[in-house]
Design an enzyme around this catalytic site. Structure first.
Site, mmCIF file in Angstrom:
data_model
loop_
_atom_site.group_PDB
_atom_site.id
_atom_site.type_symbol
_atom_site.label_atom_id
_atom_site.label_comp_id
_atom_site.label_asym_id
_atom_site.label_seq_id
_atom_site.Cartn_x
_atom_site.Cartn_y
_atom_site.Cartn_z
ATOM 1 N N LYS A 180 11.893 9.486 12.074
ATOM 2 C CA LYS A 180 11.515 10.889 11.920
ATOM 3 C C LYS A 180 10.437 10.939 10.833
ATOM 4 C CE LYS A 180 11.824 14.719 9.338
ATOM 5 N NZ LYS A 180 10.563 15.170 9.715
ATOM 6 N N GLU A 255 13.669 5.446 -1.638
ATOM 7 C CA GLU A 255 12.532 5.244 -2.545
ATOM 8 C C GLU A 255 11.986 6.622 -2.877
ATOM 9 O OE1 GLU A 255 11.649 2.655 -4.092
ATOM 10 O OE2 GLU A 255 12.857 1.211 -2.982
ATOM 11 N N CYS A 289 3.148 7.648 -4.970
ATOM 12 C CA CYS A 289 4.355 7.589 -5.808
ATOM 13 C C CYS A 289 4.095 6.726 -7.035
ATOM 14 C CB CYS A 289 5.517 7.051 -5.011
ATOM 15 S SG CYS A 289 5.112 5.534 -4.177
ATOM 16 N N GLU A 390 7.420 14.863 -12.006
ATOM 17 C CA GLU A 390 6.396 14.350 -11.100
ATOM 18 C C GLU A 390 5.578 15.519 -10.561
ATOM 19 O OE1 GLU A 390 7.567 12.914 -7.132
ATOM 20 O OE2 GLU A 390 6.379 11.136 -7.582
#
Ligand code: NAP
Ligand code: MG
Length: 488
Positions: A180, A255, A289, A390
C-alpha cells in the site's frame, strides 16, 4: 494495461490482474508544482479489495517459496531490466507527483534498479551456518524460512527506492507481498509494479492496493493473514501500526522520523561543511528522513560559517523540478507546506532569529505550487520546538556551542536517533562522535543524508523499532531462523 492515458486512471494489481476497487471511487494525485495538474487517479480501495489481495498473496506463497533463491533472483533481475528501460518515465512521474528535481528522481530510480540487482544476487548467498553440537553424532545448523505474506506500507518522500528496498528482500527470501503506497505517490508505485509484471512475476506474488492510510494501511496492520509488516513513515502512524501488529503477534518493522544534527568543529574544512549542510538540509526540499535540520557549530567559527552558509543559500534556485537549472522543488503537498510554515512561525514566536527565507513563494509561475523558501534560523536553543520536532522541510536551526562535548550533548538532546554528521579534522573528535552519538547512521566529513544500499539502515531511539533495513540486515526481518538438529 494499468493506465488509460486519456483519463489517467490507475487500478489495483491483484493476483496478476489490474482491477477496479469495489468502491468504484478514486483518489486524485496532483503535481505540487502546479496543484491544478492531475497526475493520475488511483483506486480508493476498501477492505474487500485488501482481502482479495491478501488471499492472492497467500495462495501464491507456497509455490514462490519452493523456487530456488536463484530462480526468484531471475525475476528481480528481469524487473531491474524493465525499470532500466522505463527509467525516464518513472523518474518524471515521481517528480510530477511529489516535486523532487528530475535529477534526484533519476538518481533514485537508478538506486532502485541497483537494489533489485543486489537482492537478485542475494538469492545465491548463504542463509545459515553450521554450529558445533555437543552431541558428536549430530549435525546442527541454521536455515531460514520466509514469514509468509508481507504487508508493505510506504511514504511519499522516496517513492521509488523505499518500496523497492522493502519489496526486493521480501521477495528474494520467499515471501509474497501486498503493498500500500502513500496515496501521494501511488502512480509512481503503479509504474514500478508494472515493471514486475513485465518481468513475468507469477500471479499473486506481488499485489498493490491503493487507498487511504486509515483503511488500507490500518487494514494491513490488523489483517490476520499478513505475517509481517514493514513500514516507513511518521512516528504517530508507525506506533499505531506497531500496536496493531503486536496485538495479533505479527512481526513488524518501523522506520520513522529524524531530527538529524551536523556538528561543525572549529578545525573543520568550513567550505566542505557548508556544502554538506546545504545539500543535507535543502535537497528534496528537506523531506528526507535523514535530512540535516540542526547545525551545531563551535563558537570560534560560528560567524564565518554562518556568512558562508547564507551566501551559498542565496544561489538556490526554486521551481518546478522538471525544469533544467532548478535546484529545489516544492513541498510534496499542501499539508506539508502548511506544517513547514507553522514551524517557521513557532520558531519566530519562541525567540529564534529568522536569518533567511521563511516565506511561501507565490508570485508568477509559483502561484499554484507549494513552494517555500530555504530557511535559516539563528540563535536556536535546545528547548525550542524547531530544535526538537521533525519539520520535514527546508529549515535549518543554527545552534552555537563552546566545545565538542557540549555539541554532542546538544546533538543527543532529542527523541530521535536516525542520522548524525560531524565535520572535523581531529581524530579524537571523530572517535568521541562514533562512541557517544546516539544515531543509527554516523557520518564523518559527509552530509547527514546519503545511504548505501549494501549497508544496514535504520535509527536508534524513537526513529525506528530497532531493526535495520537494506544490505544483509534485511534478512533478519524478512525471514525466521530455524535451528536444525539432525541425528543419524
Ligand atoms: P505517514 O503519514 O506516516 O504515511 C506513511 C504511510 O502510512 C502512507 O502510505 C500512509 O498512507 C500510511 N498511513 C497513514 N495513516 C495510516 C494508518 N492509520 N495506518 C496505517 N497506515 C497509515 O508519513 P508520510 O507523511 O508519508 O512520510 C513522512 C514521514 O516519513 C516523516 O516522518 C519521515 O521522517 C518518515 N520517513 C522515514 C524514513 C526512515 O527510513 N526512517 C524514510 C522516509 C520517511 P496515505 O498516504 O494514504 O496517508
Ligand atoms: Mg502529489
Amino acid at each position: 494495461m494499468v493506465v488509460s492515458t486519456k483519463n489517467k486512471l490507475y487500478l489495483n494489481f491483484i493476483g496478476g490482474n489490474w482491477i477496479t476497487s469495489a468502491s468504484n471511487d478514486t483518489l486524485k494525485s496532483i503535481d505540487p508544482a502546479n496543484a491544478n495538474e492531475v497526475v493520475g487517479y488511483v483506486q480508493n480501495s476498501r477492505k474487500e479489495d485488501l482481502d482479495l489481495a491478501v488471499a492472492a498473496a497467500k495462495k501464491a506463497q507456497n509455490e514462490w517459496k519452493k523456487l530456488t533463491g536463484a530462480a526468484r533472483g531471475q525475476y528481480l533481475y528481469a524487473a531491474a531490466n524493465a525499470m532500466e528501460k522505463h527509467l525516464d518515465e518513472i523518474a518524471e512521474c515521481a517528480t510530477r507527483e511529489m516535486g523532487k528535481t528530475l535529477m534526484e528522481a533519476k538518481g533514485e530510480t537508478a538506486r532502485g534498479i541497483a537494489i533489485l540487482r543486489y537482492y537478485a544476487g542475494e538469492g545465491m548467498r548463504k542463509v545459515g551456518e553450521v554450529i558445533p553440537s555437543t552431541d558428536s553424532e549430530a549435525l546442527m545448523f541454521t536455515t531460514r524460512a520466509p514469514l509468509g505474506v508481507v504487508g508493505v506500507i510506504t511514504p511519499w518522500n522516496f517513492p521509488i527506492a523505499i518500496p523497492i528496498w522493502k519489496m526486493a528482500p521480501a521477495l528474494i527470501y520467499g515471501n509474497t507481498v501486498v503493498i500500500k503506497p502513500a496515496t501521494e505517490t501511488a502512480v509512481t508505485c503503479a509504474k514500478i509494479v508494472e515493471c514486475f509484471e513485465e518481468a513475468g512475476l507469477p500471479a499473486g506474488v506481488l499485489n498493490m492496493v491503493t487507498g487511504s492510510g486509515s483503511v488500507i494501511g490500518q487494514g494491513i496492520a490488523e489483517h490476520p493473514d499478513i505475517n509481517g509488516i514493514t513500514f516507513t513513515g511518521s512516528n504517530g502512524v508507525g506506533k499505531k501500526i506497531g500496536q496493531a501488529a503486536f496485538a495479533r503477534g505479527a512481526k513488524y518493522q518501523l522506520e520513522m522520523g529524524g531530527k538529524n544534527p551536523i556538528i561543525v568543529a572549529a578545525d573543520a574544512d568550513l567550505d566542505q561543511a557548508v556544502e554538506a549542510t546545504i545539500s543535507g538540509a535543502f535537497r528534496s526540499t528537506g523531506q528526507k528522513c535523514t535530512a540535516t535540520s540542526r547545525v551545531i557549530v563551535q563558537s570560534d567559527v560560528y560567524e564565518i560559517f554562518k556568512e558562508k552558509l547564507l551566501e551559498k543559500t542565496r544561489d538556490i534556485t526554486i521551481g518546478n523540478g522538471l525544469r533544467e537549472g532548478i535546484w529545489m522543488g516544492p513541498c510534496a503537498n499542501e499539508n506539508q507546506l502548511t506544517t513547514v510554515l507553522s514551524y517557521i512561525r513557532k520558531g519566530i514566536d519562541e525567540g529564534a532569529t529568522l536569518l533567511s527565507g521563511g516565506e511561501r513563494v507565490t508570485h508568477g509561475d509559483y502561484k499554484d505550487g507549494f513552494y517555500v523558501q530555504p530557511t535559516i534560523f539563528d540563535n536556536v536553543t535546545t528547548e525550542m520546538t524547531i530544535a526538537q520536532e521533525e519539520i520535514f522541510g527546508p529549515v535549518i536551526a543554527l545552534m552555537k556551542v563552546d566545545s565538542i562535548q557540549q555539541a554532542l550533548e546538544v546533538a543527543n538532546d532529542v527523541q530521535y536517533g536516525l542520522s548524525a554528521s560531524i565535520f572535523t579534522t581531529n581524530i579524537g573528535h571523530m572517535l568521541s562522535f562514533i562512541d557517544e552519538m546516539d544515531a543509527g547512521l554516523i557520518r564523518i566529513n559527509s552530509e547527514s543524508a546519503g545511504v548505501e544500499l549494501q549497508a544496514p539502515f535504520g535509527g536508534m531511539k524513537q526513529s525506528s523499532s530497532h531493526s535495520r533495513e537494506q544490505g544483509e540486515a534485511a534478512k533478519e526481518f524478512f525471514t525466521a531462523i530455524k535451528t536444525v538438529f539432525v541425528k543419524g
